[in-house]
Design an enzyme around this catalytic site. Structure first.
Site, PDB file in Angstrom:
ATOM      1  N   ARG A  62       0.766  -1.039  -0.145  1.00 16.83           N
ATOM      2  CA  ARG A  62       0.045  -0.047  -0.017  1.00 16.83           C
ATOM      3  C   ARG A  62       0.954   1.202   0.237  1.00 16.83           C
ATOM      4  NH1 ARG A  62      -1.428   2.181   4.629  1.00 16.83           N
ATOM      5  NH2 ARG A  62      -2.002   0.066   5.576  1.00 16.83           N
ATOM      6  N   TYR A 114     -16.498  17.699 -13.485  1.00 16.72           N
ATOM      7  CA  TYR A 114     -16.933  16.240 -13.395  1.00 16.72           C
ATOM      8  C   TYR A 114     -17.976  15.812 -12.353  1.00 16.72           C
ATOM      9  CZ  TYR A 114     -17.339  11.108 -12.702  1.00 16.72           C
ATOM     10  OH  TYR A 114     -17.799   9.832 -12.388  1.00 16.72           O
ATOM     11  N   ASP A 187      -7.312  19.340 -12.979  1.00 15.44           N
ATOM     12  CA  ASP A 187      -7.833  17.903 -13.676  1.00 15.44           C
ATOM     13  C   ASP A 187      -7.638  17.849 -14.958  1.00 15.44           C
ATOM     14  OD1 ASP A 187      -8.980  15.575 -14.393  1.00 15.44           O
ATOM     15  OD2 ASP A 187     -10.623  15.591 -12.935  1.00 15.44           O
ATOM     16  N   LYS A 212      -9.244   6.990 -18.340  1.00 13.25           N
ATOM     17  CA  LYS A 212      -9.588   7.381 -19.703  1.00 13.25           C
ATOM     18  C   LYS A 212      -8.544   7.124 -20.507  1.00 13.25           C
ATOM     19  CE  LYS A 212     -13.251   8.194 -17.334  1.00 13.25           C
ATOM     20  NZ  LYS A 212     -13.211   8.801 -16.134  1.00 13.25           N
TER      21      LYS A 212
HETATM   22  O1  P1T Z   1     -13.964   7.221 -12.598  1.00 10.42           O
HETATM   23  P1  P1T Z   1     -12.499   7.701 -12.100  1.00 10.42           P
HETATM   24  O2  P1T Z   1     -11.388   7.064 -12.555  1.00 10.42           O
HETATM   25  O3  P1T Z   1     -12.731   7.733 -10.686  1.00 10.42           O
HETATM   26  O4  P1T Z   1     -12.502   9.029 -12.552  1.00 10.42           O
HETATM   27  C1  P1T Z   1     -13.417  10.520 -12.315  1.00 10.42           C
HETATM   28  C2  P1T Z   1     -12.999  11.322 -13.041  1.00 10.42           C
HETATM   29  C3  P1T Z   1     -12.266  12.436 -12.742  1.00 10.42           C
HETATM   30  N1  P1T Z   1     -12.027  13.695 -13.335  1.00 10.42           N
HETATM   31  C4  P1T Z   1     -12.572  13.586 -14.844  1.00 10.42           C
HETATM   32  C5  P1T Z   1     -12.616  14.845 -15.450  1.00 10.42           C
HETATM   33  C6  P1T Z   1     -13.595  12.660 -15.160  1.00 10.42           C
HETATM   34  O5  P1T Z   1     -14.129  12.692 -16.472  1.00 10.42           O
HETATM   35  C7  P1T Z   1     -13.822  11.418 -14.312  1.00 10.42           C
HETATM   36  C8  P1T Z   1     -14.811  10.448 -14.627  1.00 10.42           C
HETATM   37  N2  P1T Z   1     -15.602  10.681 -15.558  1.00 10.42           N
HETATM   38  C9  P1T Z   1     -16.424   9.766 -16.334  1.00 10.42           C
HETATM   39  C10 P1T Z   1     -16.685   8.597 -15.889  1.00 10.42           C
HETATM   40  C11 P1T Z   1     -17.113  10.507 -17.252  1.00 10.42           C
HETATM   41  O6  P1T Z   1     -17.902   9.576 -18.142  1.00 10.42           O
HETATM   42  O7  P1T Z   1     -17.290  11.509 -17.572  1.00 10.42           O
END
Ligand code: P1T
Length: 398
Positions: A62, A114, A187, A212
């Site tokens: 961890r 988001y 972000d 992503k």
């Molecule tokens: O899903 P996760 O890996 O926890 O990421 C969150 C997140 C953070 N920042 C941005 C700009 C994001 O778009 C996302 C996740 N977004 C989606 C799942 C979506 O479809 O927009």
């Protein structure tokens, strides 16, 4: 059909040796067997020579792991930063940073962000932890100046924003923040480290939902943060290891593997998105297209200054309401109706009832996240197939 475009139409500059760094940074051949890829070290714990005397720097996974350490060094390099911490999701990276704020402190967050980031801030930071979060339109940096108080701790930037693809001037906002000794977080998920380097523009922390573009194949949930300041890194690492949202080592391996093709994928997806957006703009069944890489985007000049390309995310408004929008999404054959973005396959969704459904309806309407707004993540398929699929499906809205 416009498929012949110049690279300079959709890419404004190229980061130096990006793929070389993605393929080689911290990924030397392993010295015992010569394995070309970094081994997957699944061990959760490490034998010690004597109490408190680990063989190397690792004692418990961890807190640190050789596979993950290699990936973190590589991501830090791609973000032009010294330090990186990886997470089991983008949201885990986000909460790790927010949780360093104390009761009574304040966060200024860009208004279009988001849905999951907003959900955490509104429901946990505000309700449970006594942190004030102000959602502000910081596309005008003057609004940051007007909002700052001595309690402001973090300015949270997402650019391009999700899903209205507004652009925040990172350098301008970071300059204001620095003058007031406030931390800036960008972000970078939509732009990716290939198209935007927040640290070069003065940001203290850059985060990515690696689920992503970094992962790129819709098969890993992952997050990262990068920063340059050692003291800040130590504080964030303490937060990360205490909260325990570390990624699995197999996922680290998959991300490391995917980073090797990040440049190729983002380039192709950006080219496709540019061609696709131009076509969409000329379709009479479409009310409006938002794409940062087109001159019709109100901040296109800033996009060209701040990003290396327009990216592969497009939002558009269908003529009609939810019924017409639903018909369109059901009629598509190549686009997949699903949340998320950044994969090799093109995805499409309606933010008002999917990714941004948890945002209060009045806030959504104010931002333009209406029931006829569609968000598209353009993949790397043949762009003519994507255009044909969309043109055919749009006919079903009539
Ligand atoms: O899903 P996760 O890996 O926890 O990421 C969150 C997140 C953070 N920042 C941005 C700009 C994001 O778009 C996302 C996740 N977004 C989606 C799942 C979506 O479809 O927009």
């Amino acid at each position: 059909m416009i498929t012949q475009v110049q690279e300079t139409d959709y890419l404004y500059s190229i980061p130096k040796s990006f793929s070389t760094r993605a393929i080689h940074t911290a990924q030397h051949a392993e010295p015992i067997h010569g394995s070309v890829n970094v081994p997957i070290h699944l061990s959760t714990t490490y034998k010690q020579r004597g109490p408190g005397q680990p063989y190397s720097t690792f004692d418990y996974t961890r807190c640190g792991n050789p596979t993950r350490a290699a990936l973190e060094e590589c991501i830090a390099d791609l973000e032009n930063s010294k330090h990186c911490i990886t997470f089991s999701s983008g949201c885990a990276a986000i909460s790790c940073i927010i949780n360093t704020c104390k009761n009574g402190e304040q966060i200024i967050c860009c208004d279009d962000v988001y849905g999951g980031t907003q959900r955490y801030m509104r429901n946990f930071s505000v309700k449970n932890h006594g942190i004030e979060v102000l959602f502000v339109d910081i596309t005008d940096p003057e609004n940051v100046v007007k909002t700052i108080t001595e309690r402001t701790k973090i300015i949270w930037i997402e650019t391009p924003t999700n899903p209205t693809l507004k652009i925040v001037d990172i350098a301008a906002v970071c300059k204001i923040a620095k003058e007031n000794k406030i931390l800036t977080v960008v972000d970078n998920t939509f732009a990716t480290p290939y198209l935007q380097t927040p640290s070069n523009l003065g940001a203290d922390i850059s985060i990515n939902s690696g689920t992503k573009y970094m992962g790129g194949h819709d098969d890993v949930v992952f997050g990262s943060l990068t920063c340059n300041d050692k003291e800040l890194y130590d504080k964030l690492f303490f937060s990360a290891k205490s909260q325990g949202g570390c990624p699995s080592i197999f996922d680290c391996y998959l991300i490391m593997r995917s980073l090797k093709t990040l440049e190729l994928r983002v380039k192709q997806a950006t080219k496709n998105a540019y061609i696709f957006a131009k076509h969409l703009e000329s379709n009479p069944l479409v009310q409006k297209v938002i794409y940062p890489g087109l001159p019709s985007h109100p901040q296109h000049e800033l996009v060209r200054r701040q990003q290396r390309g327009g990216g592969a995310m497009i939002s558009f408004y269908v003529k009609g309401g939810f019924e017409e929008t639903s018909k369109l999404l059901k009629a598509l054959k190549i686009f997949t109706l699903a949340e998320s973005l950044g994969g090799v396959e093109s995805l499409i969704e309606v933010p008002s009832v999917m990714t941004h459904g948890s945002i209060p309806v009045d806030v959504r309407n104010q931002l333009g996240i209406t029931d006829n707004m569609v968000r598209v993540s353009i993949g790397i398929e043949n762009v003519e197939d994507l255009i044909n699929d969309m043109e055919e499906a749009l006919k079903s809205t009539q």
